[in-house]
Design a protein around this motif. Sequence first.
Motif, short mmCIF file in Angstrom:
data_model
loop_
_atom_site.label_atom_id
_atom_site.label_comp_id
_atom_site.label_asym_id
_atom_site.label_seq_id
_atom_site.Cartn_x
_atom_site.Cartn_y
_atom_site.Cartn_z
N VAL A 106 12.47 6.12 -15.28
CA VAL A 106 12.99 7.27 -16.02
C VAL A 106 11.94 8.35 -16.22
CG1 VAL A 106 13.97 8.00 -18.23
CG2 VAL A 106 14.79 5.93 -17.13
N ASP A 107 10.70 8.00 -16.47
CA ASP A 107 9.70 9.02 -16.80
C ASP A 107 8.50 9.08 -15.86
OD1 ASP A 107 8.56 6.64 -17.51
OD2 ASP A 107 8.19 7.17 -19.59
N ASN A 108 8.61 8.48 -14.68
CA ASN A 108 7.45 8.44 -13.81
C ASN A 108 7.86 8.24 -12.35
OD1 ASN A 108 4.48 8.28 -13.60
ND2 ASN A 108 4.89 6.23 -12.85
N ILE A 109 7.12 8.88 -11.47
CA ILE A 109 7.21 8.57 -10.04
C ILE A 109 5.80 8.20 -9.61
CG2 ILE A 109 6.98 10.96 -9.25
CD1 ILE A 109 9.00 9.90 -6.97
N SER A 110 5.69 7.14 -8.84
CA SER A 110 4.38 6.66 -8.42
C SER A 110 4.32 6.60 -6.91
CB SER A 110 4.12 5.25 -8.97
OG SER A 110 4.17 5.24 -10.36
N LEU A 111 3.18 7.00 -6.36
CA LEU A 111 2.89 6.79 -4.95
C LEU A 111 2.05 5.53 -4.87
CD1 LEU A 111 1.92 10.26 -3.45
CD2 LEU A 111 3.85 8.83 -2.87
N VAL A 112 2.45 4.62 -4.03
CA VAL A 112 1.74 3.37 -3.85
C VAL A 112 1.14 3.38 -2.46
CG1 VAL A 112 1.91 0.85 -3.88
CG2 VAL A 112 3.36 2.23 -5.41
N LEU A 113 -0.16 3.26 -2.40
CA LEU A 113 -0.92 3.32 -1.15
C LEU A 113 -1.50 1.94 -0.89
CD1 LEU A 113 -2.12 5.16 1.04
CD2 LEU A 113 -3.92 5.73 -0.57
N GLU A 114 -1.13 1.35 0.23
CA GLU A 114 -1.59 0.00 0.52
C GLU A 114 -2.17 -0.07 1.92
OE1 GLU A 114 0.15 -4.53 0.17
OE2 GLU A 114 1.55 -2.88 0.38
N GLY A 115 -3.40 -0.56 1.99
CA GLY A 115 -4.04 -0.77 3.28
C GLY A 115 -4.10 -2.24 3.60
N GLU A 116 -4.46 -2.55 4.83
CA GLU A 116 -4.59 -3.95 5.24
C GLU A 116 -6.03 -4.41 5.29
OE1 GLU A 116 -2.36 -4.31 8.88
OE2 GLU A 116 -0.46 -4.38 7.79
#
Length: 164
Positions: A106-116
Motif C-alpha cells: 500500500v505505501d511502498n514500491i521496492s526494486l529488488v536487485l539480485e546477483g548470482e
Amino acid sequence: MKTIKLLFLALMLISLSSCTIYDNDVEGEVDLVYSSTITIRANDFVSQDEYVSVANYGWDNLDAEMVDYGLVLGYIRFEGTTAWHALPYSIPFENDLVNLRYSFDVDNISLVLEGEVADNNQANEALFDGDVLRVIAIPPSEIIRTKAIDYRNYDQIKELYNIE
C-alpha cells in the motif's frame, strides 16, 4: 476432391470455434490509472545480504483493493535509450547474471536487485544508476482483459490506457 473440401470445412469450423471474443466495456478515456517515473540511483539500494540489494521508494497511491485485485506493472528504461523493458528483467553483467524485479504494498514500491555472484552488490547497483523506473497501477475496475493485450509491452499499455 470432395474429401479435401470437407477437410477444409472441418478445419475452418475448428478454427472458428477456438476463438474467444472479449468485450472489455471500456468507453472514453481511462483517468484512474496511475503512472509514475523514478530515476534510480545506485545509492538508493541497501544490501540485504551478499547477493540481494533493495531500493525502497515511498508510494501512497495504492489501497488494499488495488494491491489485492489491481495490476501494478514495472518497466525500466536504461539511461540513454528510449526502449522500456518489463520487470522482472535479467541482464548479464561482469561474470554475473543480475535480476531486477519489484514488489509493492500500500505505501511502498521496492526494486529488488539480485546477483548470482556473492559480494557483487555494489557493482550491480551501479549498473542501474541513472536508469528510469516506470510504475503503472491499474485499478481492478479498469483492467482490460483480452488475449490480445501483452502487459509486458509498455508501448501497447501506454496506448491502451492513454498514458503520457
